[in-house]
Scaffold this active site. Structure first.
Site, PDB file in Angstrom:
ATOM      1  N   GLY A 124       2.823   2.794  -4.847  1.00 43.52           N
ATOM      2  CA  GLY A 124       2.778   4.021  -4.065  1.00 43.52           C
ATOM      3  C   GLY A 124       4.090   4.355  -3.386  1.00 43.52           C
TER       4      GLY A 124
ATOM      5  NE  ARG B  53       2.808   5.229 -10.484  1.00 44.87           N
ATOM      6  CZ  ARG B  53       2.065   5.924  -9.640  1.00 44.87           C
ATOM      7  NH1 ARG B  53       1.927   7.234  -9.824  1.00 44.87           N
ATOM      8  NH2 ARG B  53       1.458   5.346  -8.632  1.00 44.87           N
TER       9      ARG B  53
END
Length: 399
Positions: free
Chosen positions: A356, A41
């Site tokens: 996820g 991320r």
């Protein structure tokens, strides 16, 4: 959709201007050492931050990490993220030890052109996630004071009506960052006119978490492959024994109805890996789904299932995958997720990994990220987009 972009902001000139960037730096940390275990991320926001730095902006980054309860909690500090972000940017990142307090104010005030600051965890302030609009708005006022313009590049948070995502854009000139723009472009392909056959793979633990997206996708997909812990509720709906496997008893009837309405689109496992216990070293073997012992639990899909799912995927022109096929974190129960992921990479299809645990599995299993069409940074956000929901963060950018 009419959203101004980072390129629009750069064209206006940002040199010397403070740009507040909402990023999603919610990375997993090792519980013992506090070290970052997956920096995906952080890497995802680099194109936006790099462009702003190069253009001479004073870049103020804000993010959440974990689920602190509205007060400072050292285990959820963004301090290690600041260090890693600085390494990836090739320049120090100035870290504020609070979010909107004295440290944040002085850190932002001291920024030179082309420098980057990171504020402490947004969720250390109750106003970030408050349902009370006045409390949320007051916090948004304090955050907005750190910017002359706002960039949302936190796709993983756009489904949250939080101060930094929903309220701050109303207070500043606002644009979508490179990551958010790419995510919306990709997911709109899936909701528009996807190449066919369109095959969706869903895994993870609970049917209840995926029910809305199953309902939304069933009319539009050609095949829906279901693995992970959620498959056992579907198997139970077929009248099969599932032993001590994860089971949502209150969803069995719902799954039965979905199977009846699916017109044969739903494809379930034919074999599973069962174990004596939920443990990495538990005794385990593979059984047919109609032969699961009453005292054992399923922790992965079996090789025949992988072969069947792979055959379906090989025909696809569009693939969306969300949720692992088993407990991939344990080597003994990772083969199903690996096999299905590898089948996706081999298909002549446009493939999207829905963030996820799926994105984490790609990296944890050492798979080549570039062999997927797109790896989303937002698990919940990507599912809600496909469900057709209005995402607060996207709506705020459209205003």
């Amino acid at each position: 959709m009419s959203i101004r972009t980072l390129d629009d902001l750069l064209a206006e000139g940002v040199s010397g201007r403070r740009v507040l960037v909402r990023a999603d730096l919610n990375v997993p940390l090792d519980k013992q050492t506090g070290a970052i275990t997956d920096d995906g991320r952080i890497r995802a926001v680099l194109p936006t931050l790099g462009a702003l730095v190069e253009a001479g902006a004073k870049v103020v980054v804000c993010s959440h990490l974990g689920r602190p309860k509205g007060t400072p909690d050292p285990q959820f500090s963004l301090s290690p993220v600041a260090g890693r972000l600085g390494e990836l940017l090739g320049a120090p990142v100035h870290f504020a030890t609070d979010t909107v307090g004295e440290s944040a104010r002085s850190t932002v005030a001291d920024l030179a052109d082309g420098q980057v600051a990171l504020l402490e965890n947004l969720r250390f302030n109750a106003g970030e996630t408050s349902k009370d609009e006045a409390e949320r708005g007051a916090f948004a006022d304090q955050l907005a004071a750190f910017g002359d313009a706002y960039v949302d590049d936190a796709f993983g948070a756009v489904h949250r009506k939080h101060a930094s995502v929903f309220d701050v854009p109303a207070r500043l000139p606002h644009v979508a960052g490179r990551l958010v723009l790419r995510e919306v472009e990709v997911l709109s392909k899936l909701t528009g006119d996807p190449g066919r056959p369109y095959v969706v793979v869903l895994g993870g633990s609970k049917v209840s978490d995926k029910l809305a997206v199953i309902e939304a996708l069933l009319p539009t997909v050609d095949r829906l492959l279901i693995g992970g812990g959620m498959c056992f509720t579907f198997l139970k709906a077929q009248g099969l024994e599932v032993g001590t496997s994860l089971l949502e008893k209150d969803m069995v009837e719902t799954c039965r109805n979905l199977l009846e309405r699916s017109g044969g689109k739903i494809m379930l496992p034919v074999d599973v890996v069962v174990a004596d216990a939920f443990a990495p070293d538990a005794a385990h073997d593979t059984v047919r789904v109609d032969g699961i012992p009453s005292h054992r639990l399923g922790l992965d899909v079996g090789p025949e299932t992988v072969a069947g799912f792979s055959a379906a995927l090989s025909q696809a022109k569009t693939i969306f995958w969300n949720g692992p096929m088993g407990v991939f974190e344990m080597a003994a129960f990772a083969a199903g997720t690996r096999g299905v992921a590898e089948a996706i990479t081999k298909a002549d299809a446009f493939s999207v990994v829905g963030g996820g645990d799926s994105a984490a599995a790609v990296r944890a299993l050492g798979l080549d990220e570039s062999s997927f069409g797109h790896i989303s940074t937002g698990g919940g956000a990507s599912l809600e987009y496909l469900e057709g929901k209005t995402l607060p963060g996207i709506a705020a950018l459209e205003n």
